[in-house]
Every structure is written in C-alpha cells, then in structure tokens.
Enzyme design. Structure first.
Site, short mmCIF file in Angstrom:
data_model
loop_
_atom_site.label_atom_id
_atom_site.label_comp_id
_atom_site.label_asym_id
_atom_site.label_seq_id
_atom_site.Cartn_x
_atom_site.Cartn_y
_atom_site.Cartn_z
N GLY A 472 0.85 -1.19 0.00
CA GLY A 472 0.00 0.00 0.00
C GLY A 472 0.88 1.24 0.00
N THR A 473 2.17 1.01 -0.11
CA THR A 473 3.16 2.08 -0.01
C THR A 473 3.30 2.89 -1.31
OG1 THR A 473 4.74 0.39 -0.63
CG2 THR A 473 4.58 0.92 1.70
N ARG A 654 16.17 11.52 -3.08
CA ARG A 654 15.34 11.71 -4.26
C ARG A 654 13.98 11.04 -4.06
NH1 ARG A 654 17.73 9.91 -10.01
NH2 ARG A 654 16.29 11.00 -11.39
N ILE A 655 12.93 11.78 -4.36
CA ILE A 655 11.57 11.24 -4.19
C ILE A 655 11.11 10.72 -5.55
CG2 ILE A 655 9.21 11.75 -3.48
CD1 ILE A 655 11.34 11.96 -1.22
N THR A 660 2.58 9.22 -3.82
CA THR A 660 2.48 8.12 -2.86
C THR A 660 3.42 8.34 -1.67
OG1 THR A 660 4.00 6.79 -4.19
CG2 THR A 660 1.65 6.44 -4.54
N LYS A 727 16.44 7.57 -0.48
CA LYS A 727 16.62 7.19 0.92
C LYS A 727 15.49 6.31 1.48
CE LYS A 727 19.63 10.78 2.81
NZ LYS A 727 19.67 11.92 3.75
N GLY A 728 14.30 6.44 0.93
CA GLY A 728 13.20 5.66 1.51
C GLY A 728 12.56 6.43 2.65
N GLY A 730 9.15 5.19 4.15
CA GLY A 730 7.95 4.54 4.69
C GLY A 730 7.86 4.62 6.20
N GLU A 731 8.99 4.57 6.85
CA GLU A 731 8.97 4.54 8.31
C GLU A 731 9.39 5.86 8.95
OE1 GLU A 731 10.01 0.12 9.55
OE2 GLU A 731 10.91 0.72 7.67
MO1 MOS Z 1 8.85 -2.55 8.50
S1 MOS Z 1 8.42 -2.68 10.51
O1 MOS Z 1 10.54 -2.73 8.57
O2 MOS Z 1 8.04 -3.88 7.83
#
Ligand code: MOS
Length: 764
Positions: A472-473, A654-655, A660, A727-728, A730-731
């Site tokens: 879903g990312t 870089r995005i 999203t 760099k990422g 999501g977290e």
């Molecule tokens: Mo994420 S907690 O590294 O799936």
C-alpha cells in the site's frame, strides 16, 4: 553497470496517482485473502489459554463429531513433521524459534495448539471451540517486573548495538543543566485490515501458498526448510497486501500447518486467523522502558547523553530493536553511553512494527530534549539547531547527507512556530488549553540486494518483474515511474509484476528499503536494455551508425543520440532479433560487500548481506530526517485531548513518486497520533493475556480525530546512498510524532507525561 547517469524521461519525481489505485477501489485487486480455490477445505485455529505450562491431554471426541470435520492437527499427530527454520534474527526466516506443534510445551497465551480442518469455515470454527485441552499451568511472567526498570536483567546477547564514546557519567555530573528521566512505551499490535490468512494447494510435490506477505522469498525459503523440501518446490504469492507494517515479514507458525493439512487431505486448505487470534499468530511491538540522562552547558550544548533501554522479548528468543544505535548519533555530544537490556516474559516473540527501533527510542530522547529546552528556557527548535551535527558523535563518520535543519526551518515556518508563547499554559483559546510541540524524525537509509527483469516490446510497452511488494506504499507506482524514466516511455506503457516468488528475488519490504533497492535494480535492468540496443545501433548501417553508444538515450519510443540523430525502437529491436528484448540486473548496493550488521548480526544470503543498514554503511552513516510540529488542544475541564494540526517536513533523498510518498508520510503522521494518544495492547497480568484484541477496544484515530495534516517534501540530493539517491521514507514519518505530541501536551498544560499513550486520566 552504473546508472548514475540520469535518464531524460522526467518520470522520476512526477506526481501521479497510484497505478494500482483503480484495481483497488473497484475490488479487482486480488489480495491473497481473497483467494478461494475449488474444493477448498477450511481451517480454524485452537489457541492456548494458558501462558506457560504443558498440555496434558486432548479430548477431540466432541470436535470430531461435528459434521464436516476432516482433520485435527495437534502435536500428537504432527510432531516431527515441521522442522526448525531458523529464527530471523539469527539469519533464518521464522518469526520465532518455537517449532509449530512440536511438543506439549506452552510458551505463551494464544499459542497454536491445534488446527481443525473441515468442509466449511463454520464447521471448522464450531469444532475448534469443541476441542478440549487439558493443561497444567505454571506461573507466567507478563513483562517487566517493575514499573521502573531494574539493572540488566539478563545478559545481553548481541554485540554492536550499544554505541558509546567518552565518559558520559562524569560529563553528566559536571554539566550545568541536567535531565534525568524515565519513559515508557506500551505493547502495540499492527492490526492491518487484511487478516493473517493462508491458503495452501499442492500439485504433486509442488506447493503454492497464497498468504499476505512482505517477503515472498523469505516465506518460500523458510517454509521449504520447515517442510524439508527444496525451495523451488514452493511458490509464495502475494501481489497485494492489505497492510503489513512489519507483521507479515517473518514466517509464522500457521503456514506450515496449513501446508501439512493440504497435503494430508490432498486438497486446498484455507486458514483465516481471526482478528483476536492475530494478536498472537504474528508478531507485535513489545513494551519498552527508557532511562535518559542529558547534561548540557548553559548555552544548551550537549555534554553528556546516556540512554538505557529495556525491552520485553519471549522466553524463546532474544528479539530487541535496540534503538540506541539511532539515538546515540542524533545530536552532537562528546560523551555518550547507551545500553539495551532484554527482559524475557511468557509472551510470543515480538517483531518489527513500523519504525521498530525509532518509534519508542526517539520518543524517549525527543521528550528529554524538550525537557532540556524547558530547563534551559530555550526554544526547542534552537536546542536542536545548536546540537545539530554533520558526523556521528560515536565514530565521527559523516552523514551522507543531513537536512534536519532545513526540515525544521520549513516546518516551523509553515506551522507558524514564531508565534508560540513559550510559557506552558499560556496559549488558551476559550475552554481549550493550546500546546505547540515539535520533535525530530529520523530513519536509517537501508538498502538491500535485489534482482529485476525488464522486458521491452517493439510497440514500446514494457513489463517489469521483481519479487518486491507493495504494502500500500506505492511501490508499483515508484517502480513504474523508474522504468518509464529509463526506457523513455509513458507510464501507461509499463506493466509491473510484484509479490510472487517465481519472480526475480527481492528483499523483504521492510526497513524502508524497497524503493531504494528495487528502483536501483529496475534502473540497471533498463540500462542493460539501452546499452545493448545502443551498441548494436552504432555498429549497424542505420541512422545511429558511428554515434557514441554511451550517449544514446531511450526517448519516446526511439533511440536518440547526443548529436540529435534517432532511430525507431522497432528498428533497433528487430536488429537484435524478432520480438521483445529482456534486461536483467542483480543490484548489489556498493556498501554491501562490507560486513554489515543488523542489530548486531551479520545476516548473509548467498554471501551477501541481507540488508545494508544505514547506521553502519561503510565510511559514512545514512539517514533520512524530518521535523514535526503539532498543535494539541486539551479541554480545561474534561481534559479531552485533540490534535487539530500536524505539520511535517521531510528530506529523504530523491523522491521517486511524490504522490504516494506524501501519502505515506500523511499516514505516518496520523499513526504518530495513535502512538501518542491511542494505541496500547492491554495485558491481564494475572494470566498474561491480551484483553483488547479487536478494533473496538484497540484504539486508533478515526477520521473525527484528525483535521489538518501537512506534509512538506524537502528537496535533497544524496549521491552516496545509492546510484539513484533514494533514501526511503515509509517509516520516517511516524518517528518523533509521539514525542512532539507529548511535548505539546506539556506546553498546553505544564504536565510532562512520560508514559505512552497519553490519556485523559493522565491529565486530570
Ligand atoms: Mo517494517 S516494521 O521494517 O516492515
């Protein structure tokens, strides 16, 4: 091959709706839990109702009498069928080192003790409730012994997660201003909307598993090990995942049991663990405790930072998140002491949950930083600014890039921070006490080896295949944008296939590594295609004869040379034979040849590290940063807590897919509200059992709780992290939000709450 040359497509960084959005909103997307095969039998789990002890006896008489019951798996008939698959923190794939249905031993409440299989779900469930389990219970330990942590309760197992420099204790004693405080965070569960389900079907000796997974190759390899068969005999399929957040990364006990049942019945078997069962079927975030000591001079410069953490793990495993690897290098400080302790309890093994280390550990540090700012009568933003650093204070390794100050500037401006009256309780608005708070967000930049196959057809359409995952990312979209960029075609021409272990291997979609790892692999595969077409074209008698092959780009269905000549893609392709051309790449992060540790372990897969962790990326450290500002309102009489405004500015290299990416960060900020005010898995300490095991009692914010959320993407270039400079994120976004809210609650009320979640009763 090097992909540092930027293709001219202009696709990377283009805001675009997610390409799988239509499939999802129309219901056409087939999630693993949607799979129902012909002649399926249904499984239902029977869970332990004691937390520690042994099963003495089963009485299956009543259960077996239920109409439609086909099989009941218990340790008595399944023992020895499941082999040990190594625990993932020790280099394997399993969520726990406890082998499913191995013995009568009970390790935790909610452990799978039997699985009923029947013609219908209803029959399986009815029979499961009729399985009688007689067991002998011993006294169980629910978690920490004390509200406040004790000195190291067990010898620590892993090296390398306790960064230290200088003499923190002496420097603390000598400091002008001192903060010495304890903080706690609660047990939390992921509660993704898609439940923990598994469907297994055998075709001869070939097993197919439909299971929501953020690591299909791990699922395949781990399950093959458990079943004692070759990995190529297992196929794991998970093209979509209805939420994962870390809980669908490791192999849980249920999967092998479903595979065994399907084999025994010679028909497909589908298991749906209920939401309640899900609390112990997979992993969770265990509670943590922190002791922080900060010493500073009168100007606010940190002289000493000490962070000791305590974490709960299971009896069987030494899981820990060890977030001091991050808190030790967040700010300049000459003297740093950190230590992490594991406390074993009679619980299931915890595991990754979105920003595993940073959510609890940065909460503690960023709360303490706010306390320090208050003690110094200094603006909390200014305190971060003067303690900013370009290098890790532990070993002086430089950050590959670090835009923390810019993030603070941008977010503070958007928020209107300059209008803040620093005196707690001074910003009342009618019946509401208004508080403004801020905190730092950060997350290591992790990158993993990944493979990708790209097939480009003469009509300019392309297929991208890799066993990555979109939780879903927005992974489908980011990958498609990357391929469109490097192949010089439109986004609509790209077809992306993910989430199937028959595709080229890709890493776990965890640690926010997916975009960086997979997009670099995809770019390389596209470059492989471009390179072969270009070299053939310059040697041919065609329009590009004699041109410089390295200067040739793919653009709008043609090969274009730097000197302005071009040739139709169709023509270039036909030169290499009829039909499509396939590009393939094995992307290995540059730093991957170094010995890399994950939480103290060197995890290797085919001689390569499973993932390069940003805290130890060779000659530098690599992190994404952000700054978060929140407004809270606390009602002066009822103490109701509201968060009407959240502003976050983030710099993550870089995005690739801004739409999203922004969506990820919005969701993360909202989850940060949950972390601060709502989420807690309550445990009945008399029986070591979770009590709020559903979405009615496990609190999360709903629409009415959230008003204005603003995300600012701060431009950042970083050529060290990987070729594409990704760099990422999501977290990243839900790190620090809990602290920003706690800090704002302090500003509103003058009450410093150090134990999450903050609830009305804490402010009475
Ligand atoms: Mo994420 S907690 O590294 O799936």
């Amino acid at each position: 091959m090097n992909v540092s040359a930027r293709a001219e497509g202009g696709m990377i960084g283009r805001p675009t709706p997610r390409i799988d959005g239509r499939l999802k909103v129309t219901g056409a997307a087939r999630y693993p839990s949607d799979v129902i095969l012909e002649d399926t039998a249904y499984a239902f789990l029977v869970m332990s109702t004691i937390a520690r002890g042994r099963i003495k006896e089963f009485d299956l008489t009543e259960a077996q009498a239920v109409d439609g019951v086909l099989d009941i798996l218990t340790y008595e008939n399944t023992k020895g069928k499941v082999r040990k698959s190594r625990y993932f923190m020790r280099g394997g794939y399993a969520a726990s080192s406890v082998v499913p249905l191995e013995s009568p031993k009970i390790w935790h409440d909610g452990q799978i003790v039997a699985m009923v299989v029947a013609e219908t779900y209803e029959a399986a469930r009815e029979a499961a409730y009729k399985v009688r389990v007689e067991s002998s219970a011993r006294e169980a330990a629910p978690g920490f012994d004390e509200r406040r942590p004790q000195p190291r309760q067990t010898p620590h197992i892993f090296a390398g997660s306790e960064p230290q420099v200088g003499d923190a204790e002496t420097a603390f004693q000598d400091s002008d201003v001192q903060i010495d405080a304890y903080y706690t965070t609660p047990t939390q569960h992921h509660n993704a909307i898609e439940l923990y389900t598994t469907t297994c079907v055998w075709s001869g000796d070939q097993l197919t598993v439909h299971e929501p997974s953020q690591y299909v190759h791990g699922l395949k390899n781990g399950l093959a090990k458990q079943l004692g068969i070759k990995p190529e005999k297992v196929r794991a399929v998970s093209p979509f995942i209805g939420g994962a957040f870390g809980a669908k990364a490791a192999l849980t006990s249920r999967t092998a049991l479903v595979a065994i049942a399907a084999k025994r019945l010679n028909r497909p078997v589908k298991l749906v663990a209920t939401r309640q069962q899900g609390f112990t079927v997979s992993t969770y975030r265990a509670e943590t405790q922190h002791h922080i000591k900060l010493g500073a001079d009168r100007s606010g410069r940190l002289m000493s930072l000490s962070h000791e953490g305590w974490e709960v793990s299971s009896r069987s495993d030494d899981y820990k998140v060890a977030g001091t690897e991050t808190t030790a290098l967040l700010y300049a400080c000459p003297n740093v002491f950190t230590r992490v302790n594991i406390v074993h309890a009679d619980r299931s093994t915890p595991g990754f949950m979105r920003s595993p280390a940073e959510v609890p550990y940065v909460f503690a540090l960023e709360s303490a930083m706010d306390e320090l700012a208050a003690a110094l009568s200094m603006d909390p933003v200014e305190l971060r600014r003067i303690n900013d650093t370009r290098v890790s204070p532990i070993d002086q390794k430089p950050f590959s890039s670090r835009s923390l100050r810019t993030c603070y500037d941008r977010a503070a401006e958007a928020f209107g921070w300059s209008k803040r009256n620093p005196v707690p309780g001074s910003m009342q608005d009618g019946e509401w006490l208004v508080g403004w708070g801020c905190a730092t967000a950060c997350y290591p930049t992790n990158v993993a080896p990944a493979e990708a196959r790209v097939t480009l057809a003469p009509n300019g359409t392309a297929r991208v295949q890799t066993a990555g995952h979109d939780l879903g990312t927005g992974a489908y979209t980011a990958i498609a944008l990357t391929a469109a960029e490097f192949l010089g075609v439109s986004l609509e021409s790209i077809n992306v296939e993910l989430g199937d272990s028959t595709l080229p291997p890709a890493p776990v979609a965890g640690g926010s590594n997916a975009t960086a790892s997979i997009c670099n692999a995809v770019a390389q595969a596209c470059e492989d295609i471009r390179d072969r077409l270009a070299r053939a074209a310059v040697q041919s008698g065609g329009a590009l004869r004699g041109a410089d092959a390295t200067s040739i780009r793919l653009s709008r269905g043609a090969l274009v040379s730097a000197d302005g000549r071009s040739e139709e893609l169709k023509e270039s392709l036909s030169r290499l034979g009829f039909g499509p051309i396939e590009g393939f790449s094995k992307y290995v992060p540059e730093v991957a040849s170094l010995p890399i540790r994950i939480m103290g372990h060197t995890l290797l897969s085919r001689g390569l590290p499973v993932m390069t962790i940003g805290t130890s990326a060779g000659d530098h450290v690599q992190y994404a940063f952000g700054a978060e500002f929140v407004e809270v309102r606390v009602h002066e009489r009822t103490r109701e807590i509201r968060v009407p405004r959240l502003v976050g500015a983030f710099a993550a290299g870089r995005i690739v897919s801004p739409t999203t990416a922004r969506s990820q960060l919005l969701g993360a900020l909202i989850w940060g509200v949950a972390s601060a005010l709502h989420e807690e898995t309550e445990i009945d300490e008399r029986v070591t059992r979770y009590v709020n095991k559903d979405l009615a009692d496990y609190m999360i914010p709903v629409n009415a709780d959230i008003r204005d959320v603003e995300v600012i993407l701060v431009p950042e270039e970083d050529h060290k992290v990987n070729a594409l400079g990704i760099k990422g994120l999501g977290e990243l976004g839900n790190v620090g939000t809990n602290a920003a809210i706690a800090n704002a609650v302090y500003h509103a009320t003058g009450r410093r709450i150090r134990d999450l979640p903050i609830r009305i009763e804490d402010l009475l």
